[in-house]
Design an enzyme around this catalytic site. Structure first.
Site, PDB file in Angstrom:
ATOM      1  N   THR A  12       0.804  -1.225   0.000  1.00 35.62           N
ATOM      2  CA  THR A  12       0.000   0.000   0.000  1.00 35.62           C
ATOM      3  C   THR A  12       0.836   1.275   0.000  1.00 35.62           C
ATOM      4  OG1 THR A  12      -1.844  -1.077   1.086  1.00 35.62           O
ATOM      5  CG2 THR A  12      -1.697   1.284   1.402  1.00 35.62           C
ATOM      6  N   ASP A  57       1.476  -6.393  -4.680  1.00 34.16           N
ATOM      7  CA  ASP A  57       0.630  -6.437  -3.495  1.00 34.16           C
ATOM      8  C   ASP A  57       1.139  -7.667  -2.729  1.00 34.16           C
ATOM      9  OD1 ASP A  57      -2.662  -5.717  -2.777  1.00 34.16           O
ATOM     10  OD2 ASP A  57      -1.684  -7.447  -1.861  1.00 34.16           O
ATOM     11  N   SER A  58       1.356  -7.540  -1.429  1.00 31.43           N
ATOM     12  CA  SER A  58       2.041  -8.630  -0.721  1.00 31.43           C
ATOM     13  C   SER A  58       1.225  -9.915  -0.648  1.00 31.43           C
ATOM     14  CB  SER A  58       2.474  -8.190   0.674  1.00 31.43           C
ATOM     15  OG  SER A  58       1.381  -8.163   1.552  1.00 31.43           O
ATOM     16  N   THR A  89       1.362  -4.895   3.972  1.00 32.89           N
ATOM     17  CA  THR A  89       1.144  -5.379   5.341  1.00 32.89           C
ATOM     18  C   THR A  89       0.534  -6.788   5.391  1.00 32.89           C
ATOM     19  OG1 THR A  89      -1.037  -4.339   5.431  1.00 32.89           O
ATOM     20  CG2 THR A  89       0.812  -3.059   6.283  1.00 32.89           C
ATOM     21  N   ASP A  90      -0.192  -7.164   4.315  1.00 31.52           N
ATOM     22  CA  ASP A  90      -0.954  -8.420   4.399  1.00 31.52           C
ATOM     23  C   ASP A  90      -0.081  -9.634   4.728  1.00 31.52           C
ATOM     24  OD1 ASP A  90      -3.288  -7.092   3.944  1.00 31.52           O
ATOM     25  OD2 ASP A  90      -3.443  -7.610   1.824  1.00 31.52           O
ATOM     26  N   THR A 160       2.551 -10.566  14.075  1.00 23.55           N
ATOM     27  CA  THR A 160       1.384 -11.067  13.359  1.00 23.55           C
ATOM     28  C   THR A 160       0.519  -9.870  12.967  1.00 23.55           C
ATOM     29  OG1 THR A 160      -0.366 -12.731  13.417  1.00 23.55           O
ATOM     30  CG2 THR A 160      -0.049 -11.514  15.458  1.00 23.55           C
ATOM     31  N   GLN A 270      -4.720 -21.485  18.284  1.00 28.70           N
ATOM     32  CA  GLN A 270      -5.540 -20.414  17.693  1.00 28.70           C
ATOM     33  C   GLN A 270      -5.546 -19.175  18.572  1.00 28.70           C
ATOM     34  OE1 GLN A 270      -9.458 -22.030  16.946  1.00 28.70           O
ATOM     35  NE2 GLN A 270      -8.585 -23.674  15.710  1.00 28.70           N
ATOM     36  N   CYS A 271      -5.129 -19.332  19.836  1.00 30.88           N
ATOM     37  CA  CYS A 271      -5.051 -18.150  20.709  1.00 30.88           C
ATOM     38  C   CYS A 271      -3.775 -17.418  20.335  1.00 30.88           C
ATOM     39  CB  CYS A 271      -4.901 -18.545  22.174  1.00 30.88           C
ATOM     40  SG  CYS A 271      -6.251 -19.489  22.823  1.00 30.88           S
TER      41      CYS A 271
HETATM   42  N1  ASP Z   1      -2.857  -5.460   0.122  1.00 33.39           N
HETATM   43  C1  ASP Z   1      -1.786  -4.642   0.627  1.00 33.39           C
HETATM   44  C2  ASP Z   1      -0.517  -5.463   0.603  1.00 33.39           C
HETATM   45  O1  ASP Z   1      -0.321  -6.281   1.452  1.00 33.39           O
HETATM   46  C3  ASP Z   1      -2.108  -4.166   1.997  1.00 33.39           C
HETATM   47  C4  ASP Z   1      -1.087  -3.254   2.632  1.00 33.39           C
HETATM   48  O2  ASP Z   1       0.009  -3.059   2.168  1.00 33.39           O
HETATM   49  O3  ASP Z   1      -1.448  -2.673   3.691  1.00 33.39           O
HETATM   50  O4  ASP Z   1       0.265  -5.312  -0.295  1.00 33.39           O
END
Ligand code: ASP
Length: 333
Positions: A12, A57-58, A89-90, A160, A270-271
């Site tokens: 992003t 895009d990640s 971020t993904d 995470t 899962q926690c």
């Molecule tokens: N879809 C974007 C990515 O992971 C989201 C981001 O960067 O916040 O590339």
């Protein structure tokens, strides 16, 4: 004067709006950062800028991209004091975890960052994330792969993605923050990884790995077909401290099949905040008896990338199982 490599991989932070939605725009981003006054300030380290191609895009990133980023850092390790990796971020936590294993012993700061709002937008968080990451990457006491995001410095393989809405997108559920950045950057030096002097870049292989998340009513037999000899490792996200619904009579044959096919079963929770201990409950002991290994307090991201790392480095299944439960680069307690 310290020198940092800014490596832009997509995400992003460098996106602009196209008719199909936000997508990476290298031309815009390069121009924007070369015009950013703060990056030229007297207290800033010197920097070079590089891009991986194509910018992604990640959510499209995988082993191939991790290897490419890792290789660039390894090849440039003597040229720079630190590295800032601009990343979506993904899957940033997966990449940060993967890089921590690949670059074990690099002994230099590798800081992944990005933003929730693109740099081209007025309210972007990308500017602070980038500037602060640059200052952190110039701190030679940091000898590990980290994520800096929204005021927090987090060990990469403990991170995470926690929020898709807030500026603090990442959490470190099982390990303290390495720093918090408010008016000043407060480092938590006692939590830093110590020097590790054996560096050898470890490229990852495309290892077939799976993740299963159990839920009440989970039918194990539906997953039997994926436990073939082709599958190398599987991370089971269990309840609490490592419990599964073990009433199902189908479960044991499946675990037996996994064992016969040399599939490494890693038990995570899962926690988000948890340490797996399969000996506590009868429901956990089933897994233990079947030869599953404990993911202890590993995040799923760290468990998956650790499997990639160990299967890329070793062929002996017992060794891989042993190392899964041992700390390699700060990923488990
Ligand atoms: N879809 C974007 C990515 O992971 C989201 C981001 O960067 O916040 O590339």
């Amino acid at each position: 004067m310290k020198k940092i490599l800014i490596l832009h991989t997509g995400g992003t932070i460098g996106m602009t709006l196209s008719k199909d939605g936000y997508k990476p725009d290298g031309k815009y981003f390069k121009q924007a950062i070369y015009h950013m006054d703060s990056l030229k300030a007297h207290n800033m380290p010197k920097w070079d800028y590089m891009e991986t191609k194509p910018l992604l895009d990640s959510s499209k990133m995988s082993v191939k991209e991790w290897n490419c980023i890792g290789r660039i850092i390894a090849d440039n390790k003597n040229k720079y004091d630190g590295f800032v990796i601009l990343h979506g971020t993904d899957t940033m936590s997966y990449s940060a975890s993967a890089l921590s294993f690949m670059l074990k012993g690099l002994n230099k700061p590798v800081i992944l960052t990005g933003s929730q709002i693109p740099l081209c937008e007025t309210r972007s968080d990308g500017r602070d994330n980038l500037i602060t990451s640059m200052l952190i990457a110039a701190n030679s006491n940091i000898k590990e792969v980290c994520i800096y995001f929204g005021g927090l410095l987090i060990r990469g393989n403990r991170s995470t993605k926690y929020s898709a809405d807030h500026m603090q997108a990442f959490a470190s559920p099982n390990y303290p923050f390495l720093a918090t950045a408010g008016i000043s950057i407060q480092y938590n030096e006692k939590a830093f990884l110590k020097n590790n002097n054996s560096f050898k870049f470890q490229e990852f292989k495309e290892v077939p790995i799976g993740i299963i998340s159990v839920f009440p009513g989970f039918k194990f037999e539906l997953f039997e077909s994926i436990i073939t000899e082709k599958l190398k490792g599987i991370v089971i996200e269990t309840f609490g401290s490592g419990n599964i619904p073990n009433e199902e009579k189908e479960l044991l044959p499946i675990l037996k099949k996994a064992k016969e096919n040399n599939v490494v079963i890693v038990v995570c929770s899962q926690c988000p905040q948890a340490t797996v201990d399969m000996s506590v409950y009868e429901t956990g002991q089933t897994l233990k008896k079947a030869g599953a290994v404990s993911g202890k307090d590993l995040t799923t991201e760290a468990a998956v990338t650790k499997l990639y790392y160990l299967f890329s480095k070793y062929t002996d299944i017992n060794k891989i199982k042993q190392y899964m439960e041992k700390n390699i680069c700060g990923e488990l307690t």
